[in-house]
Design a protein around this motif. Structure first.
Motif, mmCIF file in Angstrom:
data_model
loop_
_atom_site.group_PDB
_atom_site.id
_atom_site.type_symbol
_atom_site.label_atom_id
_atom_site.label_comp_id
_atom_site.label_asym_id
_atom_site.label_seq_id
_atom_site.Cartn_x
_atom_site.Cartn_y
_atom_site.Cartn_z
ATOM 1 N N SER A 154 71.499 46.454 34.083
ATOM 2 C CA SER A 154 73.205 45.998 33.983
ATOM 3 C C SER A 154 73.174 44.611 33.019
ATOM 4 O O SER A 154 74.050 44.343 32.823
ATOM 5 C CB SER A 154 73.426 45.532 35.524
ATOM 6 O OG SER A 154 72.617 44.617 36.077
ATOM 7 N N GLN A 214 69.840 47.481 38.574
ATOM 8 C CA GLN A 214 70.511 47.684 39.994
ATOM 9 C C GLN A 214 69.744 48.983 40.188
ATOM 10 O O GLN A 214 69.709 50.055 39.538
ATOM 11 C CB GLN A 214 72.121 47.918 39.758
ATOM 12 C CG GLN A 214 72.665 46.493 39.331
ATOM 13 C CD GLN A 214 74.178 46.589 39.377
ATOM 14 O OE1 GLN A 214 74.634 47.825 39.732
ATOM 15 N NE2 GLN A 214 74.686 45.583 38.829
ATOM 16 N N PRO A 266 75.234 35.998 36.435
ATOM 17 C CA PRO A 266 76.174 36.234 37.747
ATOM 18 C C PRO A 266 76.663 37.813 37.998
ATOM 19 O O PRO A 266 76.341 38.646 37.204
ATOM 20 C CB PRO A 266 77.199 35.532 36.877
ATOM 21 C CG PRO A 266 77.308 35.488 35.483
ATOM 22 C CD PRO A 266 75.680 35.497 35.322
ATOM 23 N N GLU A 267 77.571 37.675 38.940
ATOM 24 C CA GLU A 267 78.088 39.170 39.249
ATOM 25 C C GLU A 267 79.145 39.372 38.011
ATOM 26 O O GLU A 267 79.641 38.745 37.136
ATOM 27 C CB GLU A 267 79.074 38.818 40.339
ATOM 28 C CG GLU A 267 78.560 38.132 41.677
ATOM 29 C CD GLU A 267 78.138 39.436 42.606
ATOM 30 O OE1 GLU A 267 78.076 40.764 41.986
ATOM 31 O OE2 GLU A 267 77.729 39.235 43.745
ATOM 32 N N PRO A 268 79.344 40.778 37.840
ATOM 33 C CA PRO A 268 78.837 41.777 38.515
ATOM 34 C C PRO A 268 77.450 42.375 38.167
ATOM 35 O O PRO A 268 76.798 43.508 39.070
ATOM 36 C CB PRO A 268 79.716 42.797 38.501
ATOM 37 C CG PRO A 268 80.071 42.776 37.003
ATOM 38 C CD PRO A 268 80.172 41.171 36.746
ATOM 39 N N HIS A 314 73.709 40.563 41.877
ATOM 40 C CA HIS A 314 74.290 40.343 43.354
ATOM 41 C C HIS A 314 73.298 39.878 44.129
ATOM 42 O O HIS A 314 72.039 40.273 44.300
ATOM 43 C CB HIS A 314 74.745 41.478 43.965
ATOM 44 C CG HIS A 314 75.230 41.105 45.449
ATOM 45 N ND1 HIS A 314 76.340 40.213 45.794
ATOM 46 C CD2 HIS A 314 74.838 41.142 46.645
ATOM 47 C CE1 HIS A 314 76.528 40.236 46.949
ATOM 48 N NE2 HIS A 314 75.727 40.857 47.796
ATOM 49 N N ASP A 372 72.490 38.507 47.961
ATOM 50 C CA ASP A 372 72.769 38.394 49.290
ATOM 51 C C ASP A 372 72.078 36.904 50.011
ATOM 52 O O ASP A 372 70.887 37.076 49.986
ATOM 53 C CB ASP A 372 72.321 39.541 50.126
ATOM 54 C CG ASP A 372 72.841 39.518 51.642
ATOM 55 O OD1 ASP A 372 72.832 38.242 52.184
ATOM 56 O OD2 ASP A 372 73.047 40.413 52.396
ATOM 57 N N GLY A 386 73.000 44.671 48.016
ATOM 58 C CA GLY A 386 74.152 44.500 48.150
ATOM 59 C C GLY A 386 74.918 45.986 48.237
ATOM 60 O O GLY A 386 74.608 46.638 47.286
ATOM 61 N N TYR A 433 68.972 44.999 43.880
ATOM 62 C CA TYR A 433 69.016 44.206 42.640
ATOM 63 C C TYR A 433 67.746 43.655 42.161
ATOM 64 O O TYR A 433 67.107 43.078 43.135
ATOM 65 C CB TYR A 433 70.274 43.126 42.807
ATOM 66 C CG TYR A 433 71.489 43.836 42.940
ATOM 67 C CD1 TYR A 433 72.386 43.809 41.781
ATOM 68 C CD2 TYR A 433 71.995 44.289 44.044
ATOM 69 C CE1 TYR A 433 73.750 44.253 41.965
ATOM 70 C CE2 TYR A 433 73.265 44.772 44.295
ATOM 71 C CZ TYR A 433 74.189 44.673 43.016
ATOM 72 O OH TYR A 433 75.443 45.424 43.175
ATOM 73 N N HIS A 465 66.115 40.707 39.278
ATOM 74 C CA HIS A 465 66.610 39.911 38.383
ATOM 75 C C HIS A 465 65.176 39.260 37.788
ATOM 76 O O HIS A 465 64.425 38.618 38.535
ATOM 77 C CB HIS A 465 67.234 38.804 38.698
ATOM 78 C CG HIS A 465 67.656 37.822 37.947
ATOM 79 N ND1 HIS A 465 66.920 36.849 37.391
ATOM 80 C CD2 HIS A 465 68.988 37.534 37.389
ATOM 81 C CE1 HIS A 465 67.611 35.976 36.302
ATOM 82 N NE2 HIS A 465 69.083 36.408 36.346
#
Length: 300
Positions: free
Chosen positions: A23, A60, A108-110, A113, A115, A142, A147, A149
């Motif tokens: 993403s 994702q 950042p979003e999207p 994400h 939690d 989420g 997710y 990173h």
């Protein structure tokens, strides 16, 4: 999903669970980057600033049912097997929750994400002749997605990430696409639909699952299916059954009016919150439970 990121002197290969989608991706040939290497200590976390070429990517994991710790454990094991040594690791509670999360530089979003009650963090290092390479990993979840990173900082310039597709889910089973799932199992979940709590309106956006379902039904005109709506557990059972039926009907309308499916092939029903996929006590669980499933009833 196999991810390989190559360096002139070293190649990192990670097997990502299930169907994973890239993403976000970026690189910088020379920069400074700060990584937290302690829990939140009241006024801040201890930061380690490293210099080098940076590659940042966010993945994702589609239809992920595990938690952030499980996602991290699989990645950490692979890093250690390739010679990386952990520098610091923590989860949401031990890291320091909200404060620690915002001490990090996170996409950042999207794309990404986080939690604040379910994330895991790891910094690992591999020493080399020209200096150390560092990897910073953050995992979270989420809705129906996991997710990942990942930031890599190395003394050497990094080449773009290359990806190969895996055909296995996180539990080792073969992954089926929607068409195969309907043909073999007679059922499939439309995992990419988005409904807000209390709403039967599809959020704006593209829904590949609906395009796949429409193509399947148009190719198989004798097939009949039921769209079964599900809700989270907020509100009365009677109200949620009505809401879940409305959600299924919204999907049916979209398939007929926007994608050209014969209305005779589709029926819409709802079961409210009687068949949850996840715990309704969390926001992520409630989001997973707001869904529509497809059930084949006949192929005449």
């Amino acid at each position: 999903m196999a991810l390989a990121a190559a360096l002139p002197a070293h190649a990192l290969e990670l097997e990502l669970p299930g169907v994973s989608e890239l993403s976000h991706e970026e690189t910088e040939s020379a920069t400074y980057y700060s990584l937290p290497v302690s829990p939140w200590l009241g006024t801040g976390a201890e930061m380690m600033t490293v210099e080098g070429a940076l590659a940042r990517s966010v993945w994702q994991v589609v239809d992920y049912s595990g938690n952030s710790a499980q996602l991290m454990a699989a990645l950490r094991m692979q890093l250690e097997s390739q010679g990386y040594s952990p520098v610091f690791a923590c989860d949401a509670t031990l890291c320091g929750g909200f404060d620690f999360r915002f001490a990090m530089d996170v996409t950042p979003e999207p794309a990404m994400h986080v939690d604040l009650g379910d994330y895991s963090y790891l910094v690992a290092e591999m020493a080399g002749e020209s200096g150390s390479e560092f990897v910073g990993l953050l995992t979270s979840r989420g809705g129906t997605r996991g997710y990942i990173h990942m930031v890599r900082i190395s003394p050497a310039d990094m080449t773009p990430v290359s990806v190969g597709v895996s055909t296995r889910s996180p539990d080792g089973d073969e992954i089926m696409d929607l068409r195969e799932s309907l043909t073999v199992q007679g059922t499939a979940t439309l995992t990419d639909l988005s409904f807000a709590t209390g709403s039967s309106t599809l959020a704006e956006g593209e829904y590949p699952s609906l395009m796949d379902l429409a193509a399947f039904l148009i190719d198989n005109p004798d097939t009949r299916v039921v769209l079964v709506g599900h809700t989270d557990a907020e509100g009365s059972l009677e109200g949620n059954i009505a809401l879940s039926r409305s959600r299924a009907e919204a999907v049916r309308t979209f398939l007929v009016q926007s994608l050209g499916v014969d209305s005779a092939q589709l029926r819409a029903e709802g079961v409210g919150y009687l068949a949850p996929r996840a715990n309704n006590a969390s926001d992520a669980g409630r989001q997973q439970n707001r869904r529509v499933e497809v059930v084949v009833t006949s192929t005449r």
